[in-house]
Motif scaffolding. Structure first.
Motif, PDB file in Angstrom:
ATOM      1  N   LYS A  76      -5.471  -5.348 -29.501  1.00  0.00           N
ATOM      2  CA  LYS A  76      -6.074  -4.621 -28.371  1.00  0.00           C
ATOM      3  C   LYS A  76      -6.493  -5.601 -27.280  1.00  0.00           C
ATOM      4  N   ALA A  77      -7.040  -6.756 -27.688  1.00  0.00           N
ATOM      5  CA  ALA A  77      -7.476  -7.743 -26.687  1.00  0.00           C
ATOM      6  C   ALA A  77      -6.288  -8.169 -25.820  1.00  0.00           C
ATOM      7  N   VAL A  78      -5.128  -8.321 -26.445  1.00  0.00           N
ATOM      8  CA  VAL A  78      -3.938  -8.758 -25.692  1.00  0.00           C
ATOM      9  C   VAL A  78      -3.336  -7.599 -24.887  1.00  0.00           C
ATOM     10  N   HIS A  79      -3.226  -6.429 -25.500  1.00  0.00           N
ATOM     11  CA  HIS A  79      -2.391  -5.381 -24.882  1.00  0.00           C
ATOM     12  C   HIS A  79      -3.122  -4.167 -24.314  1.00  0.00           C
ATOM     13  N   ALA A  80      -4.306  -3.837 -24.793  1.00  0.00           N
ATOM     14  CA  ALA A  80      -4.938  -2.591 -24.317  1.00  0.00           C
ATOM     15  C   ALA A  80      -5.119  -2.668 -22.807  1.00  0.00           C
ATOM     16  N   GLY A  81      -4.800  -1.587 -22.116  1.00  0.00           N
ATOM     17  CA  GLY A  81      -4.923  -1.535 -20.651  1.00  0.00           C
ATOM     18  C   GLY A  81      -3.620  -1.825 -19.935  1.00  0.00           C
ATOM     19  N   ASP A  82      -2.632  -2.398 -20.646  1.00  0.00           N
ATOM     20  CA  ASP A  82      -1.347  -2.692 -19.994  1.00  0.00           C
ATOM     21  C   ASP A  82      -0.657  -1.392 -19.586  1.00  0.00           C
ATOM     22  N   PHE A  83       0.073  -1.437 -18.511  1.00  0.00           N
ATOM     23  CA  PHE A  83       0.909  -0.281 -18.163  1.00  0.00           C
ATOM     24  C   PHE A  83       2.224  -0.782 -17.587  1.00  0.00           C
ATOM     25  N   LYS A  84       3.216   0.070 -17.620  1.00  0.00           N
ATOM     26  CA  LYS A  84       4.555  -0.317 -17.112  1.00  0.00           C
ATOM     27  C   LYS A  84       4.621  -0.032 -15.633  1.00  0.00           C
ATOM     28  N   ASP A  85       4.959  -1.050 -14.839  1.00  0.00           N
ATOM     29  CA  ASP A  85       5.180  -0.768 -13.425  1.00  0.00           C
ATOM     30  C   ASP A  85       6.690  -0.718 -13.161  1.00  0.00           C
ATOM     31  N   GLN A  86       7.075  -0.485 -11.903  1.00  0.00           N
ATOM     32  CA  GLN A  86       8.496  -0.282 -11.601  1.00  0.00           C
ATOM     33  C   GLN A  86       9.340  -1.535 -11.814  1.00  0.00           C
ATOM     34  N   PHE A  87       8.694  -2.740 -11.867  1.00  0.00           N
ATOM     35  CA  PHE A  87       9.441  -3.991 -12.036  1.00  0.00           C
ATOM     36  C   PHE A  87       9.441  -4.489 -13.474  1.00  0.00           C
ATOM     37  N   GLY A  88       8.703  -3.813 -14.362  1.00  0.00           N
ATOM     38  CA  GLY A  88       8.603  -4.268 -15.742  1.00  0.00           C
ATOM     39  C   GLY A  88       7.718  -5.489 -15.899  1.00  0.00           C
ATOM     40  N   SER A  89       6.726  -5.647 -15.021  1.00  0.00           N
ATOM     41  CA  SER A  89       5.799  -6.791 -15.125  1.00  0.00           C
ATOM     42  C   SER A  89       5.152  -6.821 -16.499  1.00  0.00           C
ATOM     43  N   VAL A  90       5.195  -7.966 -17.155  1.00  0.00           N
ATOM     44  CA  VAL A  90       4.572  -8.096 -18.473  1.00  0.00           C
ATOM     45  C   VAL A  90       3.056  -8.216 -18.301  1.00  0.00           C
ATOM     46  N   VAL A  91       2.644  -8.838 -17.204  1.00  0.00           N
ATOM     47  CA  VAL A  91       1.217  -9.019 -16.931  1.00  0.00           C
ATOM     48  C   VAL A  91       0.778  -7.995 -15.890  1.00  0.00           C
ATOM     49  N   THR A  92      -0.372  -7.370 -16.143  1.00  0.00           N
ATOM     50  CA  THR A  92      -0.894  -6.395 -15.179  1.00  0.00           C
ATOM     51  C   THR A  92      -1.102  -7.062 -13.823  1.00  0.00           C
ATOM     52  N   PRO A  93      -0.450  -6.564 -12.765  1.00  0.00           N
ATOM     53  CA  PRO A  93      -0.580  -7.218 -11.446  1.00  0.00           C
ATOM     54  C   PRO A  93      -1.941  -6.964 -10.797  1.00  0.00           C
ATOM     55  N   ILE A  94      -2.221  -7.784  -9.795  1.00  0.00           N
ATOM     56  CA  ILE A  94      -3.436  -7.589  -8.998  1.00  0.00           C
ATOM     57  C   ILE A  94      -3.080  -6.640  -7.863  1.00  0.00           C
ATOM     58  N   TYR A  95      -3.673  -5.485  -7.866  1.00  0.00           N
ATOM     59  CA  TYR A  95      -3.448  -4.532  -6.772  1.00  0.00           C
ATOM     60  C   TYR A  95      -4.460  -4.835  -5.682  1.00  0.00           C
ATOM     61  N   GLN A  96      -4.073  -5.816  -4.826  1.00  0.00           N
ATOM     62  CA  GLN A  96      -5.009  -6.305  -3.819  1.00  0.00           C
ATOM     63  C   GLN A  96      -4.930  -5.398  -2.599  1.00  0.00           C
ATOM     64  N   THR A  97      -5.504  -4.229  -2.760  1.00  0.00           N
ATOM     65  CA  THR A  97      -5.499  -3.256  -1.660  1.00  0.00           C
ATOM     66  C   THR A  97      -6.838  -2.533  -1.657  1.00  0.00           C
ATOM     67  N   SER A  98      -7.349  -2.257  -0.472  1.00  0.00           N
ATOM     68  CA  SER A  98      -8.630  -1.547  -0.424  1.00  0.00           C
ATOM     69  C   SER A  98      -8.419  -0.036  -0.466  1.00  0.00           C
ATOM     70  N   THR A  99      -7.206   0.406  -0.044  1.00  0.00           N
ATOM     71  CA  THR A  99      -7.017   1.851   0.063  1.00  0.00           C
ATOM     72  C   THR A  99      -5.605   2.238  -0.411  1.00  0.00           C
ATOM     73  N   PHE A 100      -5.397   3.510  -0.693  1.00  0.00           N
ATOM     74  CA  PHE A 100      -4.140   3.992  -1.287  1.00  0.00           C
ATOM     75  C   PHE A 100      -3.590   5.152  -0.448  1.00  0.00           C
ATOM     76  N   GLU A 101      -2.299   5.110  -0.191  1.00  0.00           N
ATOM     77  CA  GLU A 101      -1.687   6.144   0.654  1.00  0.00           C
ATOM     78  C   GLU A 101      -1.479   7.438  -0.146  1.00  0.00           C
ATOM     79  N   PHE A 102      -1.874   8.555   0.445  1.00  0.00           N
ATOM     80  CA  PHE A 102      -1.656   9.858  -0.199  1.00  0.00           C
ATOM     81  C   PHE A 102      -0.242  10.330   0.107  1.00  0.00           C
ATOM     82  N   GLU A 103       0.331  11.115  -0.816  1.00  0.00           N
ATOM     83  CA  GLU A 103       1.694  11.622  -0.605  1.00  0.00           C
ATOM     84  C   GLU A 103       1.738  12.613   0.543  1.00  0.00           C
ATOM     85  N   ASN A 104       0.673  13.388   0.660  1.00  0.00           N
ATOM     86  CA  ASN A 104       0.547  14.351   1.760  1.00  0.00           C
ATOM     87  C   ASN A 104      -0.905  14.829   1.774  1.00  0.00           C
TER      88      ASN A 104
END
Ligand code: LCS
Length: 393
Positions: A11-39
């Motif tokens: 769990k220490a190694v893997h819990a919280g991991d998720f698959k992104d569109q590039f298959g990143s093995v390490v959880t990336p840093i989402y360095q963004t203050s805000t998120f675009e809505f679809e509509n």
């Protein structure tokens, strides 16, 4: 990760991991203050809580969520909220439970600012606090009154390394319908899981063992109660005590090696404690792994190991202690704890200087007390350093 893999280190190694569109093995840093809505509709649904997703980083962010999932998994809990610092978590805990005329019962020897915050700001908001030796569960019961809304214990305590029986305090508190929060920073989830002992909330300064590399501050509140979790999240968003994505990434990374570090430091700490206990210039040593610790049996009952924090007193009091602190070479004279490096400090003049001398003495924080956070260097080097420094006294 499938939930069938449930070992602590997995769990220490893997819990919280998720698959992104590039298959990143390490959880990336989402360095963004805000998120675009679809509509427009999607934005409205997110604000109404009708769909899962992200709006604004003060409220939530994918990197921070990954960390929160890992932290919850390590405490075998459902929910976790990450904060900018341990004190950010402490202030959110108090602000979530305490209103004007309410009362809190807490351990006398909690981390200095956890107590100072109640004795200053929360006092001026009309909140009363009683600080007692919570190692006596009956003292907890005596301190409860009709306005008590929270019991907050720290075990082992900083810096007196005194334990409180979590199971007993939770049983007493729950008779009165009062929630119990436990600062689990000193033990870390490797050695103690307060929720499994009946506590309602676990607090961590992530700055210490969980991040473990003395390069970031952070805090967390962890619970199985969804209503409490929602309260914490709301308090965090209002007060702006949220973590940032880079900080979350660092803690997420550090936490992967948590048990390797904690167990190695613990092995070293036992060797250091035994060395100090047998040294003629040392008056006393407080370490839950020594039979001389008055709560050795309780440590074995509620912890999976005694950890790597110890305190001791040098014969000759503060002046001799100062000589020791000025003479160490490998150990660094610095506050904080739980990192890979060995640290030494003097609580009466440093971490707990904000308390009055009377309050310190009542809490057992004597002027001769030296606090030692044992790192993961080689035990023989830590001991050789202490030996040469003790020879200078
Ligand atoms: N709880 C405990 C048991 C702590 O030791 C600390 C910090 C905190 C909460 C607050 O966490 P922070 O905001 O610093 O992440 N303890 C410190 C210490 O003993 N020396 O420096 C900080």
């Amino acid at each position: 990760m499938s939930t069938k893999y449930n070992g602590f280190d997995t769990k220490a190694v893997h819990a919280g991991d998720f698959k992104d569109q590039f298959g990143s093995v390490v959880t990336p840093i989402y360095q963004t203050s805000t998120f675009e809505f679809e509509n427009a509709n999607h934005g409205a649904q997110l604000f109404a809580g009708e769909t899962d997703g992200f709006i604004y980083t003060r409220i939530g962010n994918p990197t921070i969520r990954s960390l929160e999932e890992k932290l919850a998994a390590l405490e075998n809990a459902k929910f976790a909220v990450a904060f900018a610092s341990g004190m950010g978590a402490v202030s959110a805990l108090y602000a979530s439970f305490l209103e004007q005329s309410d009362h809190i019962v807490s351990t006398a020897a909690v981390y200095g600012p956890s107590r100072g915050l109640l004795e200053t700001y929360f006092k001026s908001f009309g909140v009363a606090a009683t600080f007692i030796d919570t190692s006596d569960p009956f003292a907890v019961e005596k301190a409860i009154n009709g306005n008590t809304k929270l019991i907050y214990i720290e075990t082992p305590t900083n810096p007196t390394i005194t334990l409180t029986d979590i199971e007993q305090v939770a049983a007493i508190a729950h008779q009165y319908g009062i929630p119990v929060a436990v600062d689990n920073t000193f033990a870390s989830p490797v050695l103690q899981n307060p929720l499994e002992l009946g506590a309602d909330i676990v607090l961590h300064s992530l700055t210490k063992f969980i991040n473990g590399h003395a390069d970031i501050v952070g805090g967390a509140l962890i619970t199985n109660d969804e209503k409490i979790d929602r309260k914490f999240r709301k308090t965090m968003a209002y007060f702006g005590t949220n973590m940032d994505p880079h900080q979350a990434y660092m803690v997420y990374r550090g936490a992967k090696t948590l048990s390797l570090r904690v167990l190695r430091a613990q092995e070293n700490a036992l060797a250091v404690a035994e060395f100090l206990e047998n040294h003629p210039k040392v008056g006393w040593v407080k370490y839950p792994g020594l039979k001389s610790h008055p709560q050795y049996d309780l440590a074995r009952k509620q912890m999976r190991g005694p950890g790597s924090m110890l305190s001791f007193g040098i014969k000759g009091g503060l002046n001799a202690g100062k000589t020791l602190m000025n003479s160490v070479d490998l150990a660094k004279l610095a506050v904080s704890l739980g990192g890979v490096e060995t640290l030494i400090q003097h609580p009466a003049s440093m971490t707990h200087a904000s308390l009055s001398k009377e309050a310190r003495e009542a809490a057992g924080i004597t002027d001769d007390l030296v606090r030692f956070s044992v790192g993961i260097e080689n035990a023989e080097d830590i001991i050789a350093d202490l030996e040469q420094a003790l020879n200078k006294i």
